[in-house]
Motif scaffolding. Structure first.
Motif, PDB file in Angstrom:
ATOM      1  N   ILE A  33       0.853  -1.192   0.000  1.00 30.22           N
ATOM      2  CA  ILE A  33       0.000   0.000   0.000  1.00 30.22           C
ATOM      3  C   ILE A  33       0.892   1.246   0.000  1.00 30.22           C
ATOM      4  N   PRO A  34       0.366   2.382  -0.438  1.00 34.77           N
ATOM      5  CA  PRO A  34       1.176   3.603  -0.404  1.00 34.77           C
ATOM      6  C   PRO A  34       1.548   3.959   1.035  1.00 34.77           C
ATOM      7  N   GLY A  35       2.685   4.623   1.210  1.00 40.99           N
ATOM      8  CA  GLY A  35       3.077   5.092   2.537  1.00 40.99           C
ATOM      9  C   GLY A  35       2.036   6.063   3.080  1.00 40.99           C
ATOM     10  N   PHE A  83       0.178   4.462  -6.671  1.00 41.62           N
ATOM     11  CA  PHE A  83       1.125   3.678  -7.469  1.00 41.62           C
ATOM     12  C   PHE A  83       0.992   3.956  -8.968  1.00 41.62           C
ATOM     13  N   ASP A  84       0.553   5.145  -9.316  1.00 40.31           N
ATOM     14  CA  ASP A  84       0.525   5.483 -10.742  1.00 40.31           C
ATOM     15  C   ASP A  84       1.948   5.444 -11.300  1.00 40.31           C
ATOM     16  N   GLN A  85       2.057   4.956 -12.500  1.00 35.88           N
ATOM     17  CA  GLN A  85       3.376   4.831 -13.136  1.00 35.88           C
ATOM     18  C   GLN A  85       4.094   6.179 -13.169  1.00 35.88           C
ATOM     19  N   GLY A  86       5.355   6.167 -12.801  1.00 36.24           N
ATOM     20  CA  GLY A  86       6.155   7.395 -12.828  1.00 36.24           C
ATOM     21  C   GLY A  86       6.253   8.089 -11.485  1.00 36.24           C
ATOM     22  N   LYS A  87       5.372   7.730 -10.553  1.00 39.25           N
ATOM     23  CA  LYS A  87       5.465   8.368  -9.233  1.00 39.25           C
ATOM     24  C   LYS A  87       6.656   7.842  -8.445  1.00 39.25           C
ATOM     25  N   GLU A  88       7.117   8.650  -7.510  1.00 40.05           N
ATOM     26  CA  GLU A  88       8.182   8.203  -6.617  1.00 40.05           C
ATOM     27  C   GLU A  88       7.595   7.108  -5.717  1.00 40.05           C
ATOM     28  N   ALA A  89       8.340   6.021  -5.582  1.00 42.41           N
ATOM     29  CA  ALA A  89       7.781   4.823  -4.946  1.00 42.41           C
ATOM     30  C   ALA A  89       7.878   4.896  -3.424  1.00 42.41           C
ATOM     31  N   ASP A  90       6.844   5.493  -2.822  1.00 39.54           N
ATOM     32  CA  ASP A  90       6.696   5.505  -1.364  1.00 39.54           C
ATOM     33  C   ASP A  90       5.668   4.435  -1.034  1.00 39.54           C
ATOM     34  N   PHE A  91       6.111   3.363  -0.410  1.00 41.75           N
ATOM     35  CA  PHE A  91       5.150   2.283  -0.151  1.00 41.75           C
ATOM     36  C   PHE A  91       5.521   1.490   1.086  1.00 41.75           C
ATOM     37  N   LEU A  92       4.526   0.739   1.533  1.00 41.53           N
ATOM     38  CA  LEU A  92       4.691  -0.104   2.710  1.00 41.53           C
ATOM     39  C   LEU A  92       4.451  -1.555   2.321  1.00 41.53           C
ATOM     40  N   VAL A 100      10.765   4.887   0.784  1.00 39.08           N
ATOM     41  CA  VAL A 100      10.575   6.238   0.244  1.00 39.08           C
ATOM     42  C   VAL A 100      11.454   6.351  -0.998  1.00 39.08           C
ATOM     43  N   GLN A 101      10.881   6.790  -2.089  1.00 40.32           N
ATOM     44  CA  GLN A 101      11.591   6.869  -3.382  1.00 40.32           C
ATOM     45  C   GLN A 101      12.289   5.538  -3.701  1.00 40.32           C
TER      46      GLN A 101
END
Ligand code: GUN
Ligand code: ZN
Length: 465
Positions: free
Chosen positions: A69-71, A403-412, A458-459
């Motif tokens: 999931i997103p952070g 999680f749209d393509q191109g976004k900085e990947a902040d996730f859990l 993060v990123q």
């Protein structure tokens, strides 16, 4: 870094939905894959079976039974209240501030104390999976230096600013400065820390906000000077943060007291340049798309409309509103006004570090609102205020929040353990696929605790504080 792929059940809100569109934007992919490029951005979020061939050699991380999931984004939390989440003084907001909070925040005058708190604050937010936050900072510049330094070391996102107070009672004295000093210190913090990591606020993880504590802690002169200061820095991505319409206890409430002291028609006017008697214009507005106002429990329709018009966001802090007896931000009316809503812990006004606990209390509060105001929040709306709505409030929705393509990947990476695991394992789900999906997301958000937050990124970089 190399390309990596994480396998797990993906939940996020795709695109750029309004909160009213969150349900349609909800993406749930039980056999999901999240591909993160070596540049730290999302390359692909979708079915495991559909991962593009070009990522066949990506380093793979399987999380059986896990979720991606997103952070979380916490848009209102108090750094100098790191140790104040248990404060009892027998009263609501204004008594609690004077009796408990100002003395507690004054301890940050000691640089070693403040440094230890910055370390603890940073590790608690990582444990809670909070990848981005708007932080109400300490009055003391050395404490802010510690906060930014620890945040940068950890590789986390932050917007923060020293709490500005130019007027107050005895217990507030250690936190007060002169009018001139307030502006000098705020300017110095911006010059030192705003985009200090990359030199460009559009790529930075570190940002600075101008943070008048609330109107009762400043004067018309402060508000005038801050309006001028903000005008100077607005174009450089600087933020504004404060409290609005939090407590309306008869006799000693913050809302009535503010209106009485300033002789204004609405509390919001004091932040909107209209802080002179009769709400006459006395300076420049502090509102805009990088302004977040916490609480907004007792807003007039005109205030909500003005926030929507200016792109100002609300940080909704239901845990704190329960803790301090402040009431409930009316969900339906606030949503209908079109103002962006995000979620804040308000720790130590709230006693929880976890954004999911805020989302859970939001659900409980709004289903309990009286009569037609009562509503069962959809879990997608809960996820909205805790992720993409928060990114929008921080005016960085183009960078993270889903999680749209191109976004900085902040996730859990969530790997359920303890009660969350057994609850999810033994849950009864509807035959209706959409409802079953919603039930799983609700169960995840309601039951999530620190122990199940296995990895924080993060990123695309693992945060290991
Ligand atoms: N209003 C002014 N200061 C504060 C604070 O520290 N916490 C909360 N909840 N409200 C405030
Ligand atoms: Zn607060």
């Amino acid at each position: 870094m190399t390309d990596t792929v994480h396998y797990g059940h993906i939940f996020h809100l795709a695109g750029s939905p309004a909160v009213t569109e969150a349900v349609d934007a909800l993406v749930s992919i039980p056999d999901g894959a999240l591909v993160v490029g070596d540049d730290g951005t999302v390359k692909f979020a979708g079915e495991k079976a559909d991962v593009p061939d070009e990522f066949a050699s990506a380093e793979s991380h399987d999380h059986p039974g896990g979720y991606l999931i997103p952070g979380f984004v916490d848009t209102h939390i108090h750094f100098p209240q790191t140790y104040a989440g248990d404060s009892y003084g027998g009263g609501q907001l204004l008594e609690w501030l004077n009796l408990c909070i100002f003395p507690s925040e004054s301890k940050f005058a000691d640089p070693e104390f403040a440094q230890a708190a910055a370390v603890e604050f940073t590790s608690r937010r990582v444990a809670a999976g909070t990848t981005a936050m708007m932080v109400f900072g300490s009055a003391f510049p050395h404490a802010q230096d510690s906060l930014f330094t620890e945040t940068q070391k950890a590789g986390l996102r932050i917007v923060a600013g020293r709490g500005i107070q130019t007027v107050g009672g005895d217990t507030a004295k250690p936190l007060l400065t002169s009018e001139e000093e307030a502006i000098r210190l705020t300017r110095a913090e911006i010059d030192k820390w705003h985009a200090a990591d990359t030199g460009d606020y559009r790529t930075a993880l570190l940002h600075v906000a101008i943070v008048p504590r609330f109107s009762l802690s400043v004067t018309t002169e402060t508000l005038k000077n801050l309006g001028d200061l903000y005008d100077e820095y607005r174009d450089r991505g600087v933020y504004v943060h404060s409290h609005l319409n939090e407590n309306n206890r008869p006799g000693t409430g913050e809302v009535d007291t503010t209106k009485e002291v300033y002789q204004v028609d609405s509390y919001l006017d004091t932040y909107d340049g209209k802080f002179l008697p009769g709400s006459q214009v006395g300076g420049k507005s502090l509102l805009g798309p990088r302004t977040i106002l916490a609480h907004c429990v007792h807003c007039q329709d005109a205030e909500l409309a003005r926030m929507a018009e200016t792109g100002t966001s609300i940080s909704h802090c239901p845990v704190s509103q329960l803790f301090l007896g402040s009431g409930t931000m009316p969900w339906k009316r606030t949503v209908a006004a079109g103002v962006n809503i995000s979620a804040g812990t308000d720790f130590g006004g709230g006693d929880e570090w976890l954004i999911p606990r805020v989302l859970g209390d939001a659900f409980k509060q709004h289903i309990t609102e009286p009569g037609d105001a009562g509503v069962s929040m959809h879990p997608a709306e809960m996820l909205f205020i805790g992720t993409v709505g928060g990114a929008r409030a921080l005016d960085m929705e183009d960078r993270f929040g889903n999680f749209d393509q191109g976004k900085e990947a902040d996730f859990l990476v969530i790997e359920p353990v303890d009660a969350l695991k057994s609850t999810l394992d033994n849950a009864v789900r509807s035959d209706d696929a959409d409802l079953a999906r919603d039930q799983t997301l609700f169960g995840l958000l309601m039951g999530l605790r620190e122990s199940s937050i296995a990895e924080v990124y993060v990123q695309g970089r693992r945060v290991t504080v």
